[in-house]
Design an enzyme around this catalytic site. Structure first.
Site, mmCIF file in Angstrom:
data_model
loop_
_atom_site.group_PDB
_atom_site.id
_atom_site.type_symbol
_atom_site.label_atom_id
_atom_site.label_comp_id
_atom_site.label_asym_id
_atom_site.label_seq_id
_atom_site.Cartn_x
_atom_site.Cartn_y
_atom_site.Cartn_z
ATOM 1 N N GLU A 205 0.798 -1.216 0.000
ATOM 2 C CA GLU A 205 0.000 0.000 0.000
ATOM 3 C C GLU A 205 0.842 1.283 0.000
ATOM 4 O O GLU A 205 0.786 2.088 0.943
ATOM 5 C CB GLU A 205 -0.935 0.025 1.216
ATOM 6 C CG GLU A 205 -1.949 -1.097 1.223
ATOM 7 C CD GLU A 205 -2.932 -1.016 2.380
ATOM 8 O OE1 GLU A 205 -3.945 -1.729 2.332
ATOM 9 O OE2 GLU A 205 -2.686 -0.236 3.334
ATOM 10 N N GLU B 155 -5.432 -8.507 0.769
ATOM 11 C CA GLU B 155 -6.068 -8.140 2.041
ATOM 12 C C GLU B 155 -7.538 -7.867 1.785
ATOM 13 O O GLU B 155 -7.914 -7.283 0.778
ATOM 14 C CB GLU B 155 -5.467 -6.876 2.660
ATOM 15 C CG GLU B 155 -4.102 -7.040 3.273
ATOM 16 C CD GLU B 155 -3.608 -5.735 3.908
ATOM 17 O OE1 GLU B 155 -4.456 -4.916 4.355
ATOM 18 O OE2 GLU B 155 -2.383 -5.535 3.934
#
Length: 469
Positions: free
Chosen positions: A164, A361
């Site tokens: 991320e 995720e």
């Protein structure tokens, strides 16, 4: 029954700084989180810092045993840069021993380790030199990546460079949720550029070593962008937000270049980062083998009311929209929108050559989960099972329609430390009982997922007796 391929990767994801603990043990140097907690512990929930996480440094065998109990076949975590190379140059033999033992334990129990290199844990020694704002960070990261590949490449066949990257850019340089807590759009863009260049240099380091015989990718948090309406201004806002939050990353890693339209947007506001000759070729020559997708919630936007140029934030092009029909996770405040996982899946198929990808995720955080504990000490997290069912149903639909998704990892395996929130919100298949020597205890979702893994699918709303334990 909603079915998945038999070779599908089922697992969970976490990171080194959120689970290992032992923050300054055995030669590890401080990260930004260690120093920030030292300076302002009152900002961290219950004043729980990065040394007091899930104790995986000492209890990893217990976690791997639980992975085997669940029949998981894969698991993503990260290496701590500060543990492997405490000063950025010198290899820490105790770190090598720990990680090799940890990864081998997984392999011995049928769990494939998928290893990420950077999960927000900037070394303090590098932050003192400017962190990702400094051009030298690119070469420091490439050296760290090369070292990790050399030390663990015989065990690890699936690597990721960053988790991320949008988050440490946005939260650290356009907010105060990550260090260094500044708000400067131009600095944020320079940080983003160096991060993506460091990613490409790490891919280059992997590819130039003939002994590396696996695959390398990146983990991106992708929130599909939806407009308030079909009005041209709202659609333009959606298009610009998509350029900033999605294409700036995915185009770069999967196609090898930044979108030209984005470059022009930044140029018009004097926001272009500093580059040097030869950078473009590094991006072009080092596209990824796969993309990991973290999906939690969508991004809803509308046209800005009074845009100011030159732009001082992405709000010049799009502002948030509070969709009145949204369904909210009451425990965390995030929108629950399972259809978004399908949108992203089809985007990977249609816009990026159907390159391999996986859900790296997806999950829901819940505060006060102990209220759902039964007389046997098991958290009855039916809300998490329902969340999983809804998202997996849309993912299965996308796979059936040809999207090249090869796995699903929930965040997270056992409850982990969540930065400033510490253990406020719980995400795991297993509960971490910090006041009881970090004892791991079951949640009902772990039984449910075990059956999904073994059946290669599930039937909505159906629970076996084992899942109701």
């Amino acid at each position: 029954m909603i079915k998945f391929p038999k070779d599908f990767l089922w697992g969970a994801a976490t990171s080194a700084p959120q689970t290992e603990g032992a923050a300054l043990a055995d030669g590890k140097s401080p990260s930004t989180w260690d120093k920030w907690f030292e300076m302002e512990p009152e900002l961290f929930f219950d004043q729980v810092g990065p040394n007091d996480t899930s104790n995986v440094y000492y209890q990893y065998k217990e976690d791997v045993a639980l992975m085997k109990k669940m029949d998981m076949n894969s698991y993503r975590t990260s290496i701590a840069w500060t543990r492997l190379l405490p000063d950025g140059k010198t290899l820490n033999p105790k770190a090598v021993e720990f990680y090799r033992n940890y990864f081998q334990e997984m392999l011995d129990n049928g769990v494939e380790p998928i290893i990420n290199l950077f999960h927000f844990d900037m070394p303090w020694w590098l932050m003192e030199k400017g962190g990702w704002e400094a051009r030298e960070s690119v070469d420091h990261f490439a050296f760290y990546a090369k070292t990790a590949f050399e030390q663990f490449g015989d065990l690890i066949k699936t690597w990721a460079t960053f988790n991320e990257p949008l988050v440490h850019i946005e939260c650290g340089y356009m907010g105060d949720a990550h260090w260094p807590k500044v708000r400067d759009f131009k600095r944020a863009i320079q940080v983003g550029y160096h991060t993506m260049l460091a990613h490409a240099k790490a891919v280059e380091a992997y590819r130039t070593n003939p002994h590396n015989d696996g695959k390398i990718g990146i983990i991106l948090n992708l929130s599909p962008v939806y407009a308030k309406s079909e009005e041209p201004a709202d659609q333009e806002a959606r298009h610009k937000a998509d350029l900033i939050y999605i294409r700036s990353f995915v185009d770069t890693v999967a196609l090898g270049y930044f979108p030209e339209e984005l470059i022009e947007m930044l140029r018009e506001s004097d926001l272009l980062p500093t580059t040097i000759a030869g950078d473009r070729a590094i991006f072009e020559n080092n596209i990824v083998d796969y993309v990991g997708v973290n999906y939690y919630q969508p991004l809803r936007v509308q046209a800005p009311e009074n845009p100011v140029f030159p732009a001082q934030s992405p709000g010049a092009w799009a502002r948030g929209y509070n969709w009145p029909e949204k369904r909210i996770n009451p425990h965390r405040g995030w929108e629950i929108f399972p259809e978004g996982i399908y949108t992203i899946a089809m985007r990977m198929k249609n816009d990026y050559g159907n390159m391999p990808w996986f859900i790296s995720e997806n999950g829901m955080g819940v505060e006060g989960e102990e209220q759902f504990m039964d007389e046997n000490g098991i958290i009855q997290d039916d809300y998490r099972i329902e969340f999983l069912e809804e998202h997996l149903e849309y993912l299965a639909k996308a796979i059936e329609e040809g999207s090249n998704c090869f796995g699903y990892h929930m965040w997270t395996f056992s409850d982990c430390w969540s930065w400033l929130n510490a253990y406020k919100n719980r995400y795991g298949y297993y509960r971490i009982n910090r006041d009881d020597n970090y004892r791991r205890s079951d949640k009902a979702s772990s039984y449910w997922m075990k059956n999904v893994i073994n059946q290669h699918g599930f039937t909505r709303g159906e629970r076996t007796d084992d899942e109701k334990k």
